[in-house]
Design a protein around this motif. Sequence first.
Motif, PDB file in Angstrom:
ATOM      1  N   MET A   1       0.775  -1.228  -0.062  1.00 30.27           N
ATOM      2  CA  MET A   1       0.081   0.042   0.017  1.00 30.27           C
ATOM      3  C   MET A   1       0.837   1.291  -0.165  1.00 30.27           C
ATOM      4  O   MET A   1       0.401   2.212  -0.555  1.00 30.27           O
ATOM      5  N   GLN A   2       1.907   1.248   0.708  1.00 32.99           N
ATOM      6  CA  GLN A   2       2.794   2.400   0.845  1.00 32.99           C
ATOM      7  C   GLN A   2       3.543   2.698  -0.205  1.00 32.99           C
ATOM      8  O   GLN A   2       3.705   3.882  -0.832  1.00 32.99           O
ATOM      9  N   ARG A   3       3.684   1.535  -1.290  1.00 32.53           N
ATOM     10  CA  ARG A   3       4.210   1.794  -2.607  1.00 32.53           C
ATOM     11  C   ARG A   3       3.392   2.458  -3.340  1.00 32.53           C
ATOM     12  O   ARG A   3       3.693   3.470  -4.255  1.00 32.53           O
ATOM     13  N   TYR A   4       2.034   2.473  -3.491  1.00 35.26           N
ATOM     14  CA  TYR A   4       1.018   2.995  -4.113  1.00 35.26           C
ATOM     15  C   TYR A   4       0.725   4.437  -3.910  1.00 35.26           C
ATOM     16  O   TYR A   4       0.737   5.311  -4.840  1.00 35.26           O
ATOM     17  N   LEU A   5       0.885   4.752  -2.599  1.00 33.45           N
ATOM     18  CA  LEU A   5       0.846   5.897  -2.081  1.00 33.45           C
ATOM     19  C   LEU A   5       2.007   6.761  -2.449  1.00 33.45           C
ATOM     20  O   LEU A   5       1.673   8.054  -2.790  1.00 33.45           O
ATOM     21  N   ARG A   6       3.248   6.217  -2.201  1.00 32.91           N
ATOM     22  CA  ARG A   6       4.330   6.924  -2.582  1.00 32.91           C
ATOM     23  C   ARG A   6       4.426   7.297  -4.367  1.00 32.91           C
ATOM     24  O   ARG A   6       5.000   8.317  -4.582  1.00 32.91           O
ATOM     25  N   ASN A   7       4.024   6.316  -5.138  1.00 36.95           N
ATOM     26  CA  ASN A   7       3.947   6.669  -6.482  1.00 36.95           C
ATOM     27  C   ASN A   7       2.746   7.218  -7.101  1.00 36.95           C
ATOM     28  O   ASN A   7       2.714   7.148  -8.341  1.00 36.95           O
ATOM     29  N   MET A   8       1.933   7.584  -6.399  1.00 33.64           N
ATOM     30  CA  MET A   8       0.910   8.118  -6.897  1.00 33.64           C
ATOM     31  C   MET A   8       0.855   9.344  -7.443  1.00 33.64           C
ATOM     32  O   MET A   8       1.782  10.326  -6.918  1.00 33.64           O
ATOM     33  N   ASP A   9       0.301   9.925  -8.369  1.00 34.83           N
ATOM     34  CA  ASP A   9       0.295  11.233  -9.244  1.00 34.83           C
ATOM     35  C   ASP A   9      -0.916  12.053  -8.434  1.00 34.83           C
ATOM     36  O   ASP A   9      -1.997  11.976  -8.628  1.00 34.83           O
ATOM     37  N   TRP A  10      -0.359  12.624  -7.169  1.00 34.31           N
ATOM     38  CA  TRP A  10      -1.241  13.333  -6.253  1.00 34.31           C
ATOM     39  C   TRP A  10      -1.706  14.437  -7.026  1.00 34.31           C
ATOM     40  O   TRP A  10      -3.038  14.797  -6.623  1.00 34.31           O
ATOM     41  N   ILE A  11      -1.186  15.170  -7.869  1.00 31.26           N
ATOM     42  CA  ILE A  11      -1.814  16.379  -8.617  1.00 31.26           C
ATOM     43  C   ILE A  11      -2.796  15.860  -9.221  1.00 31.26           C
ATOM     44  O   ILE A  11      -4.019  16.418  -9.548  1.00 31.26           O
ATOM     45  N   LEU A  12      -2.967  14.737 -10.092  1.00 28.55           N
ATOM     46  CA  LEU A  12      -4.001  14.220 -10.829  1.00 28.55           C
ATOM     47  C   LEU A  12      -4.960  13.748  -9.885  1.00 28.55           C
ATOM     48  O   LEU A  12      -6.401  14.163 -10.380  1.00 28.55           O
ATOM     49  N   VAL A  13      -4.887  13.229  -8.983  1.00 32.36           N
ATOM     50  CA  VAL A  13      -5.985  12.778  -7.955  1.00 32.36           C
ATOM     51  C   VAL A  13      -6.488  13.599  -7.419  1.00 32.36           C
ATOM     52  O   VAL A  13      -8.027  13.907  -7.449  1.00 32.36           O
ATOM     53  N   LEU A  14      -5.865  14.781  -6.823  1.00 30.65           N
ATOM     54  CA  LEU A  14      -6.458  15.899  -6.236  1.00 30.65           C
ATOM     55  C   LEU A  14      -7.240  16.708  -7.249  1.00 30.65           C
ATOM     56  O   LEU A  14      -8.218  17.473  -6.920  1.00 30.65           O
ATOM     57  N   THR A  15      -6.679  16.969  -8.404  1.00 33.80           N
ATOM     58  CA  THR A  15      -7.557  17.694  -9.602  1.00 33.80           C
ATOM     59  C   THR A  15      -8.825  16.956  -9.936  1.00 33.80           C
ATOM     60  O   THR A  15      -9.719  17.813  -9.997  1.00 33.80           O
ATOM     61  N   ILE A 357      -0.388   3.589 -15.453  1.00 29.50           N
ATOM     62  CA  ILE A 357       0.806   3.830 -16.354  1.00 29.50           C
ATOM     63  C   ILE A 357       1.763   4.615 -15.669  1.00 29.50           C
ATOM     64  O   ILE A 357       3.078   4.385 -15.754  1.00 29.50           O
ATOM     65  N   HIS A 358       1.326   5.667 -14.859  1.00 38.62           N
ATOM     66  CA  HIS A 358       2.391   6.449 -14.100  1.00 38.62           C
ATOM     67  C   HIS A 358       2.991   5.629 -13.098  1.00 38.62           C
ATOM     68  O   HIS A 358       4.293   5.855 -12.932  1.00 38.62           O
ATOM     69  N   MET A 359       2.429   4.725 -12.269  1.00 42.93           N
ATOM     70  CA  MET A 359       3.196   3.905 -11.611  1.00 42.93           C
ATOM     71  C   MET A 359       4.289   2.879 -12.249  1.00 42.93           C
ATOM     72  O   MET A 359       5.201   2.567 -11.431  1.00 42.93           O
ATOM     73  N   HIS A 360       4.148   2.800 -13.618  1.00 43.85           N
ATOM     74  CA  HIS A 360       4.992   1.628 -14.127  1.00 43.85           C
ATOM     75  C   HIS A 360       6.100   2.529 -14.768  1.00 43.85           C
ATOM     76  O   HIS A 360       7.035   1.940 -15.407  1.00 43.85           O
ATOM     77  N   GLN A 361       6.156   3.894 -14.816  1.00 43.26           N
ATOM     78  CA  GLN A 361       7.079   4.628 -15.360  1.00 43.26           C
ATOM     79  C   GLN A 361       8.475   4.569 -14.474  1.00 43.26           C
ATOM     80  O   GLN A 361       8.503   4.560 -13.253  1.00 43.26           O
ATOM     81  N   ALA A 362       9.443   4.759 -15.261  1.00 46.29           N
ATOM     82  CA  ALA A 362      10.885   4.808 -14.712  1.00 46.29           C
ATOM     83  C   ALA A 362      10.862   6.248 -13.933  1.00 46.29           C
ATOM     84  O   ALA A 362       9.821   6.930 -14.046  1.00 46.29           O
ATOM     85  N   ARG A 363      12.135   6.587 -13.388  1.00 44.92           N
ATOM     86  CA  ARG A 363      12.277   8.006 -12.964  1.00 44.92           C
ATOM     87  C   ARG A 363      11.666   9.094 -13.910  1.00 44.92           C
ATOM     88  O   ARG A 363      11.972   9.227 -15.059  1.00 44.92           O
ATOM     89  N   LEU A 364      11.002   9.968 -13.659  1.00 47.22           N
ATOM     90  CA  LEU A 364      10.261  10.989 -14.164  1.00 47.22           C
ATOM     91  C   LEU A 364      11.183  12.182 -14.530  1.00 47.22           C
ATOM     92  O   LEU A 364      11.551  12.514 -13.311  1.00 47.22           O
TER      93      LEU A 364
END
Length: 366
Positions: A1-15, A357-364
């Motif tokens: 769960m922590q991995r999901y929260l850490r890699n989440m695109d929070w700007i997209l979620v909050l928007t 897709i965002h969570m599968h990306q390498a370093r952005l």
Amino acid sequence: MQRYLRNMDWILVLTVAALMVTGLILIGSATHADAVASGQNRFVLRQGLFIGINIAVVIFMMRIDYHSLTAISKQLYIFMLVLLVAVALFGHTSLGAQRWIRVGPVTFQPSEFSKALMIICLASFLDKQREYMDSLKDYLAPMAFVLVPFVLVLRQPDLGTALVFASIACSMFWVCGFKVKWIGIAGAIGACSAPLLWHLLHEYQRNRIRVFLDPELDPYGAGYHVIQSKIAIGSGMLFGKGWMQGTQSQLSFLPENHTDFIFAVAGEEFGFIGVTIILLLYLVLIWRALRIALNAEDRFGQLLATGVTGMLLFHVLVNVGMTAGIMPVTGVPLPFLSYGVSSLTTNMVMVGLLLNIHMHQARLQF
């Protein structure tokens, strides 16, 4: 769960969260008269309920491996065609169009779900083609792939959704190397074919084009929606009249105010400042989707995110344009603001896919 929260695109979620909350506020105002009559606002309750259900859908879409979708893309394409054919055979008719299927108390619109299915299926189809398609003949098979569901939706008739298919295809083709000059050639052919295409349109579609050019041509008929929408937006001025204080919406002068014309409600009640904030939220949404497409780890992910971006951008531009009177009226809802379970579910599925897709990306690096 922590991995999901850490890699989440929070700007997209909050928007997206901000847009959905704004949508509930606007739907509550647009349907206030119904709430007073019935004692509860069933539109807000239903939209809120399905927002909660669709949060689970987003989580599900995040947890699967999006690469696995390509293995079932053929089955999804067949399923999409079956749904669209079922609409033609057994569909429920409303407002002069046969676009819905009713199963007991539940009514849903397959053409809305088919947008998501088209993005997945076309992305898989193009991913299996050559990496760079530089010849027009390379696009003949993908065009035929899109044309079949396009025609089925067009026959409902649902020109708005059919054009969404076209926008999805164009955005994905562009990633594959589709040349701008070909779009110019297609536009020229379309312009030359306008007299023929005019006769293929339904009468109500012709009327929408006529009143787009001159709304006063039929002020109490086909032009009524546009005239009332422009009055609502203009009367809001800078700061708006306030929530539930709009005369056009509250006195039922503005038709379809909780669905296709909800942006006009925002313009009347929140004014120029309010709609500017809403448009900025959409700008952020498109930016994040485009960013995910640019940084996708593979071509399939890039095509998926590009298709979602094209779909969202088309919806926003066309819906805002038609409410402002600068585009013909089409039945294209405003993502996350307009009332509608089918539209909401489709958009939430696409948000889950973007986050995946965002969570599968390498370093952005952007």
